[in-house]
Design a protein around this motif. Structure first.
Motif, PDB file in Angstrom:
ATOM      1  N   SER A  15       0.854  -1.187   0.000  1.00 54.10           N
ATOM      2  CA  SER A  15       0.000   0.000   0.000  1.00 54.10           C
ATOM      3  C   SER A  15       0.889   1.236   0.000  1.00 54.10           C
ATOM      4  O   SER A  15       2.097   1.137   0.245  1.00 54.10           O
ATOM      5  CB  SER A  15      -0.927  -0.013   1.215  1.00 54.10           C
ATOM      6  N   LEU A  16       0.286   2.381  -0.264  1.00 57.52           N
ATOM      7  CA  LEU A  16       1.050   3.626  -0.237  1.00 57.52           C
ATOM      8  C   LEU A  16       0.120   4.806  -0.034  1.00 57.52           C
ATOM      9  O   LEU A  16      -1.094   4.703  -0.234  1.00 57.52           O
ATOM     10  CB  LEU A  16       1.905   3.800  -1.492  1.00 57.52           C
ATOM     11  N   ILE A  17       0.726   5.911   0.363  1.00 56.45           N
ATOM     12  CA  ILE A  17       0.016   7.178   0.520  1.00 56.45           C
ATOM     13  C   ILE A  17       0.869   8.249  -0.145  1.00 56.45           C
ATOM     14  O   ILE A  17       2.081   8.291   0.070  1.00 56.45           O
ATOM     15  CB  ILE A  17      -0.214   7.531   2.004  1.00 56.45           C
ATOM     16  N   ILE A  18       0.230   9.090  -0.959  1.00 59.59           N
ATOM     17  CA  ILE A  18       0.939  10.232  -1.520  1.00 59.59           C
ATOM     18  C   ILE A  18       0.332  11.505  -0.952  1.00 59.59           C
ATOM     19  O   ILE A  18      -0.849  11.547  -0.605  1.00 59.59           O
ATOM     20  CB  ILE A  18       0.919  10.250  -3.064  1.00 59.59           C
ATOM     21  N   THR A  19       1.159  12.536  -0.823  1.00 63.83           N
ATOM     22  CA  THR A  19       0.685  13.844  -0.374  1.00 63.83           C
ATOM     23  C   THR A  19       1.112  14.883  -1.401  1.00 63.83           C
ATOM     24  O   THR A  19       2.019  14.653  -2.202  1.00 63.83           O
ATOM     25  CB  THR A  19       1.230  14.213   1.008  1.00 63.83           C
ATOM     26  N   GLY A  20       0.469  16.033  -1.356  1.00 60.29           N
ATOM     27  CA  GLY A  20       0.743  17.095  -2.316  1.00 60.29           C
ATOM     28  C   GLY A  20      -0.279  17.061  -3.432  1.00 60.29           C
ATOM     29  O   GLY A  20      -1.303  16.382  -3.341  1.00 60.29           O
ATOM     30  N   GLN A  21       0.001  17.780  -4.499  1.00 63.36           N
ATOM     31  CA  GLN A  21      -0.950  17.830  -5.605  1.00 63.36           C
ATOM     32  C   GLN A  21      -0.323  17.425  -6.936  1.00 63.36           C
ATOM     33  O   GLN A  21      -0.941  17.606  -7.986  1.00 63.36           O
ATOM     34  CB  GLN A  21      -1.582  19.213  -5.699  1.00 63.36           C
ATOM     35  N   ASN A  22       0.879  16.885  -6.910  1.00 61.54           N
ATOM     36  CA  ASN A  22       1.530  16.432  -8.134  1.00 61.54           C
ATOM     37  C   ASN A  22       1.455  14.921  -8.267  1.00 61.54           C
ATOM     38  O   ASN A  22       1.271  14.208  -7.287  1.00 61.54           O
ATOM     39  CB  ASN A  22       3.002  16.879  -8.147  1.00 61.54           C
ATOM     40  N   TYR A  23       1.622  14.450  -9.469  1.00 62.41           N
ATOM     41  CA  TYR A  23       1.679  13.015  -9.736  1.00 62.41           C
ATOM     42  C   TYR A  23       2.935  12.391  -9.143  1.00 62.41           C
ATOM     43  O   TYR A  23       3.971  13.054  -9.005  1.00 62.41           O
ATOM     44  CB  TYR A  23       1.736  12.757 -11.249  1.00 62.41           C
ATOM     45  N   TRP A  24       2.835  11.111  -8.853  1.00 60.23           N
ATOM     46  CA  TRP A  24       3.981  10.241  -8.581  1.00 60.23           C
ATOM     47  C   TRP A  24       3.847   9.057  -9.532  1.00 60.23           C
ATOM     48  O   TRP A  24       2.757   8.497  -9.670  1.00 60.23           O
ATOM     49  CB  TRP A  24       3.979   9.725  -7.139  1.00 60.23           C
ATOM     50  N   GLN A  32      -7.530  18.213  -3.224  1.00 54.30           N
ATOM     51  CA  GLN A  32      -7.139  17.522  -1.995  1.00 54.30           C
ATOM     52  C   GLN A  32      -5.613  17.454  -1.901  1.00 54.30           C
ATOM     53  O   GLN A  32      -4.910  17.806  -2.846  1.00 54.30           O
ATOM     54  CB  GLN A  32      -7.738  16.116  -1.959  1.00 54.30           C
ATOM     55  N   TYR A  33      -5.110  16.972  -0.766  1.00 54.49           N
ATOM     56  CA  TYR A  33      -3.665  16.910  -0.560  1.00 54.49           C
ATOM     57  C   TYR A  33      -3.161  15.528  -0.161  1.00 54.49           C
ATOM     58  O   TYR A  33      -1.964  15.348   0.034  1.00 54.49           O
ATOM     59  CB  TYR A  33      -3.242  17.917   0.519  1.00 54.49           C
ATOM     60  N   VAL A  34      -4.051  14.563  -0.001  1.00 54.75           N
ATOM     61  CA  VAL A  34      -3.637  13.217   0.404  1.00 54.75           C
ATOM     62  C   VAL A  34      -4.388  12.200  -0.453  1.00 54.75           C
ATOM     63  O   VAL A  34      -5.592  12.351  -0.685  1.00 54.75           O
ATOM     64  CB  VAL A  34      -3.932  12.960   1.902  1.00 54.75           C
ATOM     65  N   GLY A  35      -3.671  11.179  -0.918  1.00 58.06           N
ATOM     66  CA  GLY A  35      -4.285  10.090  -1.676  1.00 58.06           C
ATOM     67  C   GLY A  35      -3.886   8.763  -1.065  1.00 58.06           C
ATOM     68  O   GLY A  35      -2.705   8.521  -0.791  1.00 58.06           O
ATOM     69  N   PHE A  36      -4.856   7.892  -0.838  1.00 52.79           N
ATOM     70  CA  PHE A  36      -4.642   6.615  -0.172  1.00 52.79           C
ATOM     71  C   PHE A  36      -4.818   5.459  -1.159  1.00 52.79           C
ATOM     72  O   PHE A  36      -5.840   5.384  -1.838  1.00 52.79           O
ATOM     73  CB  PHE A  36      -5.662   6.426   0.957  1.00 52.79           C
ATOM     74  N   ALA A  37      -3.862   4.570  -1.196  1.00 54.15           N
ATOM     75  CA  ALA A  37      -3.977   3.305  -1.933  1.00 54.15           C
ATOM     76  C   ALA A  37      -3.808   2.203  -0.894  1.00 54.15           C
ATOM     77  O   ALA A  37      -2.699   1.724  -0.638  1.00 54.15           O
ATOM     78  CB  ALA A  37      -2.924   3.196  -3.026  1.00 54.15           C
ATOM     79  N   ALA A  38      -4.918   1.819  -0.271  1.00 55.89           N
ATOM     80  CA  ALA A  38      -4.871   0.849   0.829  1.00 55.89           C
ATOM     81  C   ALA A  38      -4.505  -0.553   0.362  1.00 55.89           C
ATOM     82  O   ALA A  38      -4.013  -1.357   1.149  1.00 55.89           O
ATOM     83  CB  ALA A  38      -6.214   0.822   1.553  1.00 55.89           C
ATOM     84  N   ASP A  39      -4.736  -0.861  -0.911  1.00 56.96           N
ATOM     85  CA  ASP A  39      -4.378  -2.168  -1.481  1.00 56.96           C
ATOM     86  C   ASP A  39      -3.967  -1.940  -2.922  1.00 56.96           C
ATOM     87  O   ASP A  39      -4.812  -1.731  -3.794  1.00 56.96           O
ATOM     88  CB  ASP A  39      -5.562  -3.134  -1.397  1.00 56.96           C
ATOM     89  N   LEU A  40      -2.666  -1.976  -3.188  1.00 62.71           N
ATOM     90  CA  LEU A  40      -2.171  -1.704  -4.530  1.00 62.71           C
ATOM     91  C   LEU A  40      -2.689  -2.698  -5.559  1.00 62.71           C
ATOM     92  O   LEU A  40      -2.847  -2.352  -6.731  1.00 62.71           O
ATOM     93  CB  LEU A  40      -0.637  -1.679  -4.529  1.00 62.71           C
ATOM     94  N   ASP A  41      -2.981  -3.927  -5.140  1.00 58.45           N
ATOM     95  CA  ASP A  41      -3.520  -4.925  -6.072  1.00 58.45           C
ATOM     96  C   ASP A  41      -4.810  -4.429  -6.727  1.00 58.45           C
ATOM     97  O   ASP A  41      -5.072  -4.725  -7.893  1.00 58.45           O
ATOM     98  CB  ASP A  41      -3.796  -6.254  -5.361  1.00 58.45           C
ATOM     99  N   GLU A  42      -5.615  -3.685  -6.000  1.00 60.95           N
ATOM    100  CA  GLU A  42      -6.873  -3.170  -6.548  1.00 60.95           C
ATOM    101  C   GLU A  42      -6.655  -2.218  -7.712  1.00 60.95           C
ATOM    102  O   GLU A  42      -7.547  -2.002  -8.525  1.00 60.95           O
ATOM    103  CB  GLU A  42      -7.683  -2.461  -5.464  1.00 60.95           C
ATOM    104  N   TYR A  43      -5.470  -1.635  -7.816  1.00 57.64           N
ATOM    105  CA  TYR A  43      -5.137  -0.716  -8.897  1.00 57.64           C
ATOM    106  C   TYR A  43      -4.323  -1.403  -9.997  1.00 57.64           C
ATOM    107  O   TYR A  43      -3.849  -0.747 -10.917  1.00 57.64           O
ATOM    108  CB  TYR A  43      -4.356   0.484  -8.353  1.00 57.64           C
ATOM    109  N   GLY A  44      -4.138  -2.710  -9.862  1.00 59.01           N
ATOM    110  CA  GLY A  44      -3.326  -3.442 -10.831  1.00 59.01           C
ATOM    111  C   GLY A  44      -1.842  -3.198 -10.663  1.00 59.01           C
ATOM    112  O   GLY A  44      -1.053  -3.438 -11.565  1.00 59.01           O
ATOM    113  N   ILE A  45      -1.452  -2.722  -9.485  1.00 59.52           N
ATOM    114  CA  ILE A  45      -0.037  -2.487  -9.162  1.00 59.52           C
ATOM    115  C   ILE A  45       0.362  -3.578  -8.174  1.00 59.52           C
ATOM    116  O   ILE A  45      -0.073  -3.561  -7.030  1.00 59.52           O
ATOM    117  CB  ILE A  45       0.166  -1.092  -8.540  1.00 59.52           C
TER     118      ILE A  45
END
Length: 177
Positions: A103-112, A133-146
């Motif tokens: 899983s991962l969390i990104i902050t800010g407003q730019n892409y990673w 917004q300023y925070v994005g949550f990917a609680a399960d990367l498998d759900e995104y195909g990552i």
């Protein structure tokens, strides 16, 4: 260094400025089971539901001086469990102590952009937070195909663009499999 953002937990309520994760088990649910609840915002007051009166560990997510700054935090397991690795710069290789990224969390407003191989190679996906917004949550990367992350960098360097969940609050329960 003194933290500029604070959180207070009284029984089942929190008041915070920034982004925090609350765990029911010690050491951030390191055994890959337990309850977890995540929240973020400026002066956001919230009643904890999932970890109500069970908080055994908690952690801050993002930059200590500016929680809205661009950053990426990788977690060993899904649901932000286990060890973490925080960064704000490009990295050609996820540290060797991080054998899996669930899983991962990104902050800010730019892409990673995250990559399945080292040195910015392999399959890639561009991740962003929801507009405004300023925070994005990917609680399960498998759900995104990552299915793994081995390197990453700020900006979008691919065609696959994913907008992560930016809800101010989320929670989950994971039982031993």
């Amino acid at each position: 260094m003194k933290r500029r953002f604070t959180v207070s937990v009284i029984l089942s309520r929190c008041s915070l400025a920034s982004s925090w994760i609350f765990y029911s088990e010690y050491f951030y649910n390191y055994q890959n089971e337990g309850r977890v609840e995540w929240v973020y915002g400026d002066g956001f007051a919230h009643n904890l539901n999932n970890v109500n009166n069970l908080v055994s560990s908690l952690r801050f997510v993002g930059d200590e001086d500016n929680w809205k700054m661009d950053s990426i935090t990788l977690f060993e397991f899904d649901l932000f469990f286990g060890i973490e690795y925080y960064d704000w710069t490009d990295n050609t290789q996820v540290p060797s102590g991080m054998s899996t990224v669930g899983s991962l969390i990104i902050t800010g407003q730019n892409y990673w952009t995250v990559y399945t191989s080292t040195n910015f190679s392999g399959n890639r996906a561009c991740l962003q937070v929801q507009s405004g917004q300023y925070v994005g949550f990917a609680a399960d990367l498998d759900e995104y195909g990552i299915f793994t992350v081995r390197s990453y960098r700020r900006g979008c360097f691919g065609d696959k663009k994913i907008t992560l969940n930016s809800d101010q609050h989320g929670f989950a329960v994971k039982a031993r499999e």
